[in-house]
Design a protein around this motif. Structure first.
Motif, PDB file in Angstrom:
ATOM      1  N   UNK A 184       0.753  -1.082   0.096  1.00  0.00           N
ATOM      2  CA  UNK A 184      -0.174   0.052   0.059  1.00  0.00           C
ATOM      3  C   UNK A 184       0.883   1.382   0.199  1.00  0.00           C
ATOM      4  N   UNK A 185       0.361   2.455  -0.252  1.00  0.00           N
ATOM      5  CA  UNK A 185       1.110   3.587  -0.335  1.00  0.00           C
ATOM      6  C   UNK A 185       1.824   3.914   0.852  1.00  0.00           C
ATOM      7  N   UNK A 186       2.927   4.212   1.122  1.00  0.00           N
ATOM      8  CA  UNK A 186       3.532   4.409   2.381  1.00  0.00           C
ATOM      9  C   UNK A 186       3.560   6.159   2.949  1.00  0.00           C
ATOM     10  N   UNK A 187       3.093   6.289   3.899  1.00  0.00           N
ATOM     11  CA  UNK A 187       3.272   7.674   4.380  1.00  0.00           C
ATOM     12  C   UNK A 187       3.983   7.815   5.530  1.00  0.00           C
ATOM     13  N   UNK A 188       5.007   8.731   5.638  1.00  0.00           N
ATOM     14  CA  UNK A 188       6.097   8.729   6.444  1.00  0.00           C
ATOM     15  C   UNK A 188       5.631  10.505   7.397  1.00  0.00           C
ATOM     16  N   UNK A 234      -5.464  10.089  13.218  1.00  0.00           N
ATOM     17  CA  UNK A 234      -6.789  10.509  12.436  1.00  0.00           C
ATOM     18  C   UNK A 234      -6.651  10.089  10.911  1.00  0.00           C
ATOM     19  N   UNK A 235      -5.266  10.541  10.308  1.00  0.00           N
ATOM     20  CA  UNK A 235      -5.150  10.323   8.806  1.00  0.00           C
ATOM     21  C   UNK A 235      -5.088   8.789   8.584  1.00  0.00           C
ATOM     22  N   UNK A 236      -4.659   8.076   9.547  1.00  0.00           N
ATOM     23  CA  UNK A 236      -4.580   6.493   9.120  1.00  0.00           C
ATOM     24  C   UNK A 236      -6.029   5.781   9.278  1.00  0.00           C
ATOM     25  N   UNK A 237      -7.015   6.423  10.483  1.00  0.00           N
ATOM     26  CA  UNK A 237      -8.030   6.085  10.409  1.00  0.00           C
ATOM     27  C   UNK A 237      -9.129   6.482   9.344  1.00  0.00           C
ATOM     28  N   UNK A 238      -8.877   7.455   8.631  1.00  0.00           N
ATOM     29  CA  UNK A 238      -9.548   7.900   7.554  1.00  0.00           C
ATOM     30  C   UNK A 238      -9.033   7.434   6.214  1.00  0.00           C
ATOM     31  N   UNK A 239      -7.899   6.797   6.309  1.00  0.00           N
ATOM     32  CA  UNK A 239      -7.252   6.179   5.038  1.00  0.00           C
ATOM     33  C   UNK A 239      -6.797   5.051   5.234  1.00  0.00           C
ATOM     34  N   UNK A 240      -7.691   4.021   5.423  1.00  0.00           N
ATOM     35  CA  UNK A 240      -7.354   2.593   5.718  1.00  0.00           C
ATOM     36  C   UNK A 240      -6.324   2.350   4.480  1.00  0.00           C
ATOM     37  N   UNK A 241      -6.557   2.744   3.367  1.00  0.00           N
ATOM     38  CA  UNK A 241      -5.999   2.336   2.103  1.00  0.00           C
ATOM     39  C   UNK A 241      -4.324   2.585   2.303  1.00  0.00           C
ATOM     40  N   UNK A 242      -3.679   3.361   3.237  1.00  0.00           N
ATOM     41  CA  UNK A 242      -2.436   3.678   3.310  1.00  0.00           C
ATOM     42  C   UNK A 242      -1.710   3.158   4.297  1.00  0.00           C
TER      43      UNK A 242
END
Ligand SMILES: C[S@@+](CC[C@H](N)C(=O)[O-])C[C@H]1O[C@@H](n2cnc3c(N)ncnc32)[C@H](O)[C@@H]1O
Length: 233
Positions: free
Chosen positions: A55-59, A71-79
């Protein structure tokens, strides 16, 4: 938790004065680190094995208590998210949040982001980098400690994927000017607010953390910067 034991003379962007962990933070580290933590090792991570998927990785660099990452991870389970924070109280708090909400897309590193990028992140592996409210180090004699500097930008350029993005927010005008000087003159960074504009509009997906709230209480403005990359290497 395994810290980096390779010592070098690099100037660090933080001073470890973390005080005592609360019992709940200590409990989280003792019980949840093995599930969600990433120990330091001088070898590249195998991301697919770590997250058990591609999946796309956010650092997210310097996450504090991790509220924004969470918050970001909860609203973007695709990342997939890698939260980096050197202070253990924040790590404990984020571990508790991850565990009580059954999130599986955040991993946490408790090491200096420079060591993590230099050793553990494969080249071209990161889709987006977040640096929100990095410590401003406002005194002239301390500015050499600022996290956002040439070394970090060069490392991000090596690790970012082709269509990756870098998002930065700060409430310190002098830091905003420093970021502008550093990034807007770099031919490999594209200022996505447009060439002539200083900063970008505040993204509505960035939640207000206590660091931003404190800046606003002090009547500071908040500057967001968003960059793409023009990398021909
Ligand atoms: C002011 S807080 C901002 C927290 C969060 N990003 C927010 O917006 O609420 C900056 C955090 O960056 C962390 N930090 C500073 N330098 C770091 C480094 N080199 N590697 C990892 N974390 C770092 C500090 O420990 C601190 O918790």
């Amino acid at each position: 938790m395994k810290e980096n034991t390779i010592k070098n003379n690099t100037i660090r962007s933080y001073v470890k004065r973390e005080g005592r962990l609360t019992s709940s933070q200590q409990y989280a580290i003792d019980n949840y680190w093995d599930r969600h933590g990433v120990d330091f090792s001088p070898a590249c991570l195998v991301l697919q094995a770590l997250y058990k998927r591609r999946a796309p990785l956010i650092l997210d660099i310097g996450v504090g208590t991790g509220d924004s990452t969470f918050n970001h991870a909860q609203t973007h389970p695709e990342n997939n998210y890698l939260a980096i924070e050197v202070h253990r109280p924040g790590v404990g708090q984020l571990l508790n949040n991850i565990e009580s909400n059954n999130l599986t897309n955040i991993k946490i590193s408790n090491n200096d982001v420079i060591d993590v990028l230099q050793n553990q992140i494969p080249d071209r592996a990161i889709s987006q980098v977040f640096i929100f409210f990095a410590d401003p180090w406002p005194k002239t004699k301390h500015q050499k400690r600022r996290l956002i500097n040439d070394q970090l930008i060069e490392l991000i350029k090596r690790k970012i994927a082709r269509h990756g993005r870098l998002h930065i927010a700060t409430d310190w005008q002098d830091y905003a000017k420093h970021i502008q000087r550093l990034c807007h003159s770099d031919p490999e960074l594209i200022n996505l607010s447009g060439n002539k504009l200083y900063s970008s509009p505040r993204p509505n997906w960035r939640i207000r953390t206590r660091y931003e709230a404190r800046g606003l209480r002090l009547n500071h403005n908040v500057w967001d910067f968003c960059y793409g990359f023009n990398l021909n290497r």
